[in-house]
Scaffold this motif. Structure first.
Motif, PDB file in Angstrom:
ATOM      1  N   GLN A 129       0.836  -1.204   0.000  1.00  0.00           N
ATOM      2  CA  GLN A 129       0.000   0.000   0.000  1.00  0.00           C
ATOM      3  C   GLN A 129       0.872   1.255   0.000  1.00  0.00           C
ATOM      4  O   GLN A 129       0.552   2.250  -0.642  1.00  0.00           O
ATOM      5  CB  GLN A 129      -0.920   0.007   1.228  1.00  0.00           C
ATOM      6  CG  GLN A 129      -1.990  -1.075   1.153  1.00  0.00           C
ATOM      7  CD  GLN A 129      -2.889  -1.043   2.370  1.00  0.00           C
ATOM      8  OE1 GLN A 129      -2.406  -1.032   3.500  1.00  0.00           O
ATOM      9  NE2 GLN A 129      -4.182  -1.015   2.137  1.00  0.00           N
ATOM     10  N   ILE A 130       1.995   1.178   0.727  1.00  0.00           N
ATOM     11  CA  ILE A 130       2.916   2.323   0.737  1.00  0.00           C
ATOM     12  C   ILE A 130       3.482   2.522  -0.670  1.00  0.00           C
ATOM     13  O   ILE A 130       3.566   3.646  -1.169  1.00  0.00           O
ATOM     14  CB  ILE A 130       4.025   2.115   1.794  1.00  0.00           C
ATOM     15  CG1 ILE A 130       3.371   2.128   3.185  1.00  0.00           C
ATOM     16  CG2 ILE A 130       5.110   3.186   1.681  1.00  0.00           C
ATOM     17  CD1 ILE A 130       4.314   1.959   4.341  1.00  0.00           C
ATOM     18  N   ASP A 131       3.813   1.398  -1.348  1.00  0.00           N
ATOM     19  CA  ASP A 131       4.306   1.511  -2.734  1.00  0.00           C
ATOM     20  C   ASP A 131       3.245   2.144  -3.635  1.00  0.00           C
ATOM     21  O   ASP A 131       3.569   2.932  -4.532  1.00  0.00           O
ATOM     22  CB  ASP A 131       4.688   0.128  -3.280  1.00  0.00           C
ATOM     23  CG  ASP A 131       5.948  -0.417  -2.611  1.00  0.00           C
ATOM     24  OD1 ASP A 131       6.711   0.398  -2.035  1.00  0.00           O
ATOM     25  OD2 ASP A 131       6.160  -1.644  -2.653  1.00  0.00           O
ATOM     26  N   GLN A 132       1.971   1.778  -3.403  1.00  0.00           N
ATOM     27  CA  GLN A 132       0.895   2.348  -4.236  1.00  0.00           C
ATOM     28  C   GLN A 132       0.775   3.853  -3.993  1.00  0.00           C
ATOM     29  O   GLN A 132       0.623   4.638  -4.936  1.00  0.00           O
ATOM     30  CB  GLN A 132      -0.438   1.652  -3.913  1.00  0.00           C
ATOM     31  CG  GLN A 132      -0.488   0.222  -4.443  1.00  0.00           C
ATOM     32  CD  GLN A 132      -1.492  -0.661  -3.717  1.00  0.00           C
ATOM     33  OE1 GLN A 132      -2.124  -0.248  -2.734  1.00  0.00           O
ATOM     34  NE2 GLN A 132      -1.636  -1.887  -4.187  1.00  0.00           N
ATOM     35  N   ILE A 133       0.861   4.282  -2.724  1.00  0.00           N
ATOM     36  CA  ILE A 133       0.798   5.719  -2.436  1.00  0.00           C
ATOM     37  C   ILE A 133       1.961   6.434  -3.135  1.00  0.00           C
ATOM     38  O   ILE A 133       1.798   7.514  -3.700  1.00  0.00           O
ATOM     39  CB  ILE A 133       0.835   5.996  -0.916  1.00  0.00           C
ATOM     40  CG1 ILE A 133      -0.412   5.435  -0.235  1.00  0.00           C
ATOM     41  CG2 ILE A 133       0.927   7.496  -0.648  1.00  0.00           C
ATOM     42  CD1 ILE A 133      -0.477   5.688   1.258  1.00  0.00           C
ATOM     43  N   ILE A 134       3.135   5.802  -3.102  1.00  0.00           N
ATOM     44  CA  ILE A 134       4.299   6.427  -3.747  1.00  0.00           C
ATOM     45  C   ILE A 134       4.060   6.568  -5.252  1.00  0.00           C
ATOM     46  O   ILE A 134       4.369   7.606  -5.850  1.00  0.00           O
ATOM     47  CB  ILE A 134       5.594   5.628  -3.434  1.00  0.00           C
ATOM     48  CG1 ILE A 134       5.918   5.792  -1.941  1.00  0.00           C
ATOM     49  CG2 ILE A 134       6.763   6.097  -4.296  1.00  0.00           C
ATOM     50  CD1 ILE A 134       7.034   4.901  -1.425  1.00  0.00           C
ATOM     51  N   ALA A 135       3.462   5.530  -5.855  1.00  0.00           N
ATOM     52  CA  ALA A 135       3.133   5.621  -7.290  1.00  0.00           C
ATOM     53  C   ALA A 135       2.184   6.796  -7.532  1.00  0.00           C
ATOM     54  O   ALA A 135       2.320   7.542  -8.517  1.00  0.00           O
ATOM     55  CB  ALA A 135       2.495   4.313  -7.760  1.00  0.00           C
ATOM     56  N   TYR A 136       1.239   6.968  -6.611  1.00  0.00           N
ATOM     57  CA  TYR A 136       0.285   8.081  -6.743  1.00  0.00           C
ATOM     58  C   TYR A 136       1.016   9.427  -6.615  1.00  0.00           C
ATOM     59  O   TYR A 136       0.825  10.334  -7.433  1.00  0.00           O
ATOM     60  CB  TYR A 136      -0.802   7.932  -5.680  1.00  0.00           C
ATOM     61  CG  TYR A 136      -1.772   9.070  -5.606  1.00  0.00           C
ATOM     62  CD1 TYR A 136      -2.453   9.515  -6.741  1.00  0.00           C
ATOM     63  CD2 TYR A 136      -2.020   9.712  -4.399  1.00  0.00           C
ATOM     64  CE1 TYR A 136      -3.349  10.561  -6.672  1.00  0.00           C
ATOM     65  CE2 TYR A 136      -2.909  10.760  -4.315  1.00  0.00           C
ATOM     66  CZ  TYR A 136      -3.577  11.182  -5.452  1.00  0.00           C
ATOM     67  OH  TYR A 136      -4.457  12.225  -5.373  1.00  0.00           O
ATOM     68  N   ILE A 137       1.880   9.544  -5.596  1.00  0.00           N
ATOM     69  CA  ILE A 137       2.611  10.812  -5.404  1.00  0.00           C
ATOM     70  C   ILE A 137       3.469  11.107  -6.647  1.00  0.00           C
ATOM     71  O   ILE A 137       3.525  12.247  -7.117  1.00  0.00           O
ATOM     72  CB  ILE A 137       3.493  10.757  -4.129  1.00  0.00           C
ATOM     73  CG1 ILE A 137       2.608  10.650  -2.870  1.00  0.00           C
ATOM     74  CG2 ILE A 137       4.404  11.978  -4.027  1.00  0.00           C
ATOM     75  CD1 ILE A 137       3.368  10.491  -1.561  1.00  0.00           C
ATOM     76  N   LYS A 138       4.107  10.057  -7.196  1.00  0.00           N
ATOM     77  CA  LYS A 138       4.940  10.257  -8.397  1.00  0.00           C
ATOM     78  C   LYS A 138       4.123  10.796  -9.564  1.00  0.00           C
ATOM     79  O   LYS A 138       4.634  11.513 -10.419  1.00  0.00           O
ATOM     80  CB  LYS A 138       5.592   8.928  -8.808  1.00  0.00           C
ATOM     81  CG  LYS A 138       6.806   8.578  -7.979  1.00  0.00           C
ATOM     82  CD  LYS A 138       7.285   7.172  -8.253  1.00  0.00           C
ATOM     83  CE  LYS A 138       8.171   7.069  -9.481  1.00  0.00           C
ATOM     84  NZ  LYS A 138       8.794   5.711  -9.559  1.00  0.00           N
TER      85      LYS A 138
END
Ligand code: HEC
Ligand code: HEC
Length: 317
Positions: free
Chosen positions: A305-314
Motif C-alpha cells: 500500500q505504501i508503494d501504491q501511495i508512492i506511485a500516486y505521489i509520483k
C-alpha cells in the motif's frame, strides 16, 4: 355572489401562502447548513486575521512553529483538529466531550498565557488585548485547521507594507529579550500532553485492514494509491494541488529537493518517500525538523500500500 367571490379569493390566497411556506420549509435544512458553513468560514477568517496580527511573531508565519523559524511550538497540530459531522474525510466526528476539552484547553491557554514562558496573556479579563469572542475566533480557526486562511491573509497583509514585510521582519529573533508571563489564572501547564498526542485521523478510526484501496482502483497502482491515501486521511494534511496544508503538498514532490536543517539538499526519491511515510521519526536524526507527520503508517499500512501511495505521489507532477 360577492361573498362567494371573496371566499374564493381567500381560498386562493391561503393556497398561495401554503405553497410559499411549503417551499420555504422544504428547503430549510439546506439553508441552515449553508448558513452554518458561511458562519464557520467567517469566524475562521476572523480568527486567521487575529492570528496574523498577533501570533505569527512567535508561532511562525503559518502556525508551523520552529519549522518556520518561530520560537514557539507549532499550532497546526493535528491534536487540535476537531472533525465535524459529515466531514470531507468521511471520518467519524470528534465526540462532543473531546471537543469541549480541546476548546477549553486552547481557550484557557490563549486567554491566560502560560506562566514562566513567553506565551503572553491574551484575554482582556486578565489585562490582555483580546475579548472572549476574539479568543473563540482563534479557537475556531485552530480547531478547523484553517491555516490556508492564515497564509492567504498573511501574504496580503505583508504585501501592503512598504517595503513588503518578510519573515525576518515578523519573527522574533531573540527569545531572551521577551518578557516571561508570571500571571496565573488557572492556565494549563506545559505538561498537559494528552491533547498534543491525540490523532483523530488515525487514532479515532483505524484504517480498514487491507485498506479500502483493494476495492476501488482495480490494478492501477496510481488509482490504488489514491484510494489508500484517501482512506487513511492523508489529504487532511497534504494537498495534491500545490496549496498549503499542515504538511507539504504532494504536487511536484517526487524528485524535488528537500532542505535539511543542517544544510541540504536531499532528493525526494522513492527511498525518501518510503521513509517519510513508514518511519518519519527516523528523519529527525538525519537533521530534519520536528515531526508532525503521524508515525503510525508503518504499522497500519501494508508495504504494497505504501508503494501504491508512492506511485500516486509520483503521478502528481
Ligand atoms: C511572544 C511570543 C508568543 C506570542 C506572540 C504568542 N505565543 Fe503562544 N506560545 C508561546 C510559547 C513560548 C509557547 C510555549 C509555552 C510552553 O513552553 O509551554 C506558546 C504556547 C501556545 C499554545 C499551547 C500550545 C501547546 O501545544 O501546548 C497555544 C494554543 C498558543 N501558544 C496560542 C497562541 C495564540 C493564539 C497567539 C496569538 C493570539 C499566541 N500564542 C501568541 C509564545 C507566544
Ligand atoms: C497530521 C497531518 C498529517 C497527516 C495525516 C499525514 N501527514 Fe505526511 N506529513 C505531515 C507533515 C507536517 C510533514 C512534513 C514533515 C513533518 O513536519 O512531519 C509530512 C511529510 C510527509 C512526506 C514527506 C514530504 C516532504 O515534502 O518531504 C510524505 C511523503 C508524507 N508526509 C506522506 C503522507 C502520507 C502517505 C500520509 C497518509 C497515509 C500522510 N503523509 C499523512 C503531516 C501529515
Amino acid at each position: 355572489m360577492n361573498t362567494t367571490k371573496q371566499v374564493n379569493v381567500m381560498i386562493g390566497l391561503l393556497f398561495m401562502a401554503f405553497l410559499v411556506f411549503g417551499a420555504y420549509f422544504a428547503t430549510e435544512p439546506a439553508r441552515e447548513a449553508d448558513a452554518r458553513d458561511s458562519q464557520a468560514e467567517l469566524t475562521a477568517k476572523r480568527g486567521a486575521e487575529i492570528f496574523v496580527a498577533n501570533c505569527r511573531t512567535c508561532h511562525g508565519l503559518n502556525g508551523k512553529g520552529q519549522e518556520e523559524g518561530g520560537i514557539a511550538p507549532a499550532l497546526n497540530n493535528v491534536a487540535f483538529l476537531v472533525l465535524e459531522q459529515n466531514n470531507a474525510l468521511g471520518l467519524p466526528p470528534t465526540p462532543a466531550g473531546e471537543v469541549r476539552n480541546i476548546r477549553e484547553f486552547l481557550f484557557n491557554t490563549i486567554a491566560c498565557g502560560r506562566s514562566n514562558t513567553a506565551m503572553p496573556v491574551w484575554s482582556e479579563r486578565y489585562g490582555g488585548p483580546l475579548s472572549d469572542t476574539q479568543v473563540n475566533y482563534l479557537v475556531n480557526m485552530i480547531t478547523s485547521a484553517r491555516w490556508d486562511l492564515v497564509e492567504e491573509l498573511g501574504k496580503e497583509h505583508d504585501a501592503i507594507q512598504n517595503p513588503p514585510a518578510t519573515a525576518k521582519d515578523i519573527l522574533v529573533a531573540d527569545p531572551s529579550k521577551l518578557s516571561v508571563t508570571t500571571k496565573n489564572c488557572g492556565q494549563y501547564g506545559a505538561s498537559v500532553l494528552e491533547f498534543r498526542e491525540r490523532n483523530p485521523l488515525t487514532g479515532g478510526a483505524p484504517a480498514p485492514a487491507g485498506g479500502a484501496g483493494a476495492a476501488a482502483g482495480g490494478n492501477d497502482p496510481v488509482k490504488l494509491g489514491q484510494s489508500v491515501a484517501t482512506a487513511n486521511g492523508c489529504a487532511a494534511c497534504h494537498s495534491i494541488d500545490g496549496k498549503a496544508g499542515v504538511g507539504p503538498t504532494w504536487k511536484g514532490l517526487f524528485d524535488s529537493n528537500r532542505e535539511l536543517a543542517s544544510g541540504g539538499p536531499v532528493k525526494a526519491d522513492e527511498a525518501y518517500l518510503k521513509e517519510s511515510i513508514a518511519n518519519p521519526n527516523a528523519k529527525i536524526a538525519k537533521g530534519f525538523g520536528p515531526n508532525v507527520m503521524p508515525a503510525t503508517f508503518g504499522s497500519s499500512l501494508k508495504p504494497e500500500q505504501i508503494d501504491q501511495i508512492i506511485a500516486y505521489i509520483k503521478s502528481l507532477k
